[in-house]
Write an enzyme that holds these catalytic residues in place. Sequence first.
Site, mmCIF file in Angstrom:
data_model
loop_
_atom_site.group_PDB
_atom_site.id
_atom_site.type_symbol
_atom_site.label_atom_id
_atom_site.label_comp_id
_atom_site.label_asym_id
_atom_site.label_seq_id
_atom_site.Cartn_x
_atom_site.Cartn_y
_atom_site.Cartn_z
ATOM 1 N N GLU A 181 4.102 31.219 51.713
ATOM 2 C CA GLU A 181 5.261 30.817 52.518
ATOM 3 C C GLU A 181 5.840 31.992 53.294
ATOM 4 O OE1 GLU A 181 8.241 29.197 49.886
ATOM 5 O OE2 GLU A 181 6.709 28.125 48.747
ATOM 6 N N CYS A 204 10.976 36.567 56.449
ATOM 7 C CA CYS A 204 10.756 36.901 55.045
ATOM 8 C C CYS A 204 9.309 36.535 54.731
ATOM 9 C CB CYS A 204 11.718 36.083 54.178
ATOM 10 S SG CYS A 204 11.408 36.282 52.424
ATOM 11 N N CYS A 255 2.442 35.085 41.672
ATOM 12 C CA CYS A 255 3.030 36.329 41.197
ATOM 13 C C CYS A 255 2.771 36.468 39.697
ATOM 14 C CB CYS A 255 4.539 36.325 41.464
ATOM 15 S SG CYS A 255 5.358 37.873 41.037
ATOM 16 N N CYS A 304 9.146 36.237 35.970
ATOM 17 C CA CYS A 304 10.610 36.096 35.853
ATOM 18 C C CYS A 304 10.942 34.634 35.517
ATOM 19 C CB CYS A 304 11.301 36.508 37.147
ATOM 20 S SG CYS A 304 11.038 38.248 37.565
ATOM 21 N N CYS A 363 12.228 32.075 38.334
ATOM 22 C CA CYS A 363 11.617 32.125 39.665
ATOM 23 C C CYS A 363 10.455 31.145 39.809
ATOM 24 C CB CYS A 363 11.132 33.545 39.942
ATOM 25 S SG CYS A 363 10.402 33.731 41.581
ATOM 26 N N CYS A 385 12.278 31.261 47.513
ATOM 27 C CA CYS A 385 10.886 31.644 47.263
ATOM 28 C C CYS A 385 10.090 30.715 46.380
ATOM 29 C CB CYS A 385 10.788 33.038 46.661
ATOM 30 S SG CYS A 385 12.299 33.691 46.039
HETATM 31 N N1 SAH Z 1 8.933 40.270 43.501
HETATM 32 C C1 SAH Z 1 9.992 40.788 44.306
HETATM 33 C C2 SAH Z 1 10.273 40.019 45.592
HETATM 34 C C3 SAH Z 1 10.277 38.522 45.585
HETATM 35 S S1 SAH Z 1 11.635 37.584 44.958
HETATM 36 C C4 SAH Z 1 11.255 40.926 43.478
HETATM 37 O O1 SAH Z 1 11.264 40.524 42.330
HETATM 38 O O2 SAH Z 1 12.214 41.506 43.969
HETATM 39 C C5 SAH Z 1 13.002 37.772 46.004
HETATM 40 C C6 SAH Z 1 14.314 37.700 45.228
HETATM 41 O O3 SAH Z 1 14.666 36.347 44.852
HETATM 42 C C7 SAH Z 1 14.294 38.495 43.948
HETATM 43 O O4 SAH Z 1 15.480 39.218 43.822
HETATM 44 C C8 SAH Z 1 14.202 37.400 42.916
HETATM 45 O O5 SAH Z 1 14.604 37.855 41.654
HETATM 46 C C9 SAH Z 1 15.090 36.348 43.501
HETATM 47 N N2 SAH Z 1 14.931 35.011 42.930
HETATM 48 C C10 SAH Z 1 13.840 34.454 42.389
HETATM 49 N N3 SAH Z 1 14.104 33.216 41.928
HETATM 50 C C11 SAH Z 1 15.409 32.984 42.169
HETATM 51 C C12 SAH Z 1 16.279 31.877 41.922
HETATM 52 N N4 SAH Z 1 15.868 30.769 41.312
HETATM 53 N N5 SAH Z 1 17.562 31.994 42.340
HETATM 54 C C13 SAH Z 1 17.989 33.114 42.968
HETATM 55 N N6 SAH Z 1 17.225 34.171 43.220
HETATM 56 C C14 SAH Z 1 15.938 34.117 42.825
#
Ligand code: SAH
Length: 343
Positions: free
Chosen positions: A90, A103, A110, A114, A117, A329
């Site tokens: 995306e 973006c 990934c 997390c 995510c 994302c």
């Molecule tokens: N892997 C990298 C970049 C991709 S995620 C990182 O971890 O920074 C981009 C951002 O969105 C990150 O800060 C991630 O923690 C956040 N993110 C992921 N899922 C989310 C959610 N459900 N709500 C809010 N932020 C989220």
Amino acid sequence: MIDLKSQTPEEMTRTLKDMGEPAFRGKQVFSWLHGGVSSFDEMTNLPKSLREKLERTCILTPPVAVRKQVSKLDGTVKYLWELSDGNCIESVLMRYHHGNTVCISSQVGCLMGCAFCASTVAGKVRSLTPAELLDQVIFTQKDAGLPVSNIVLMGIGEPLDNLDNVLRFLELVNCPEGLNIGMRHISLSTCGIIPGIDRLAELGLQLTLSVSLHAPDGETRSKIMPVNRAYPVEELFAACHRYFKKTGRRISFEYAMIDGVNDGDWQADLISEKLRGMPGHVNLIPLNDVVESPFKPSKRTAAFQKRLESHGVTATVRRSLGGDIDASCGQLRRKAMEERKGV
Ligand code: SAH
């Protein structure tokens, strides 16, 4: 097969020279590729014989937009691209007053796991090539008919788990003969891969580093971000201080507000303690509800922001764009994967 588009102008000139071509051909090909052609045949100022030779010896991997969603609320555009091997990623185009921002994703899926995510639910398939990173910017710009001035590496994937290709991509977008986007117009977000942060510091790039903090204490962070077990938050803060000392660049800390998990005042106090001596900025993100995740958005965002500010830490609440189009994302890719499975 040669991945010509991942090459620098110098490398491209060398590649063409090795094919017996004059030096200026490298520049011509670079400029066509960065202008967004999808085939060598479109390079009309090259002799037909050379176009055919390139077709035979080089690969082009232009993405195909399989879905495009335009937000009625704010004009945000989300693309689901199909790559040449059938995988999907995306990109999101956001229209800010300071310029159009894309973006981009850095990997297919990934590995980081997390808990909140969507991008990581099905794991990592592979990293993107420099050409695939670049094409997200080039083809978004081409499709939208809008010039892109800013790039954020905050889509699917962990950019520091694909650092060599990301560095090459940065070099390519920086080229005056190409997109010519300066480092200060680029942000890179990481979940906290310390060796990668140190490597960026060593290079002294003027990009903006975002660190996905999400919790300042090890216990909470390990629960929601498995990466914390490999790179504990204490050491992450130390790496951030080193980064600031080396580059003089303020780090932005991402903090998704999760109800009852990371939104306590004591956690705001701990953040400010850990950032002492460094001009950090905390970006509070309203948690996006992800179907697979048990977490709920916090109702304490304003109080948490106040608490941080009472300690002199700058904190903003991220304005959410594209709320009507799954613009956060991994959500669109997840949806498409589910539909393909027929679930
Ligand atoms: N892997 C990298 C970049 C991709 S995620 C990182 O971890 O920074 C981009 C951002 O969105 C990150 O800060 C991630 O923690 C956040 N993110 C992921 N899922 C989310 C959610 N459900 N709500 C809010 N932020 C989220």
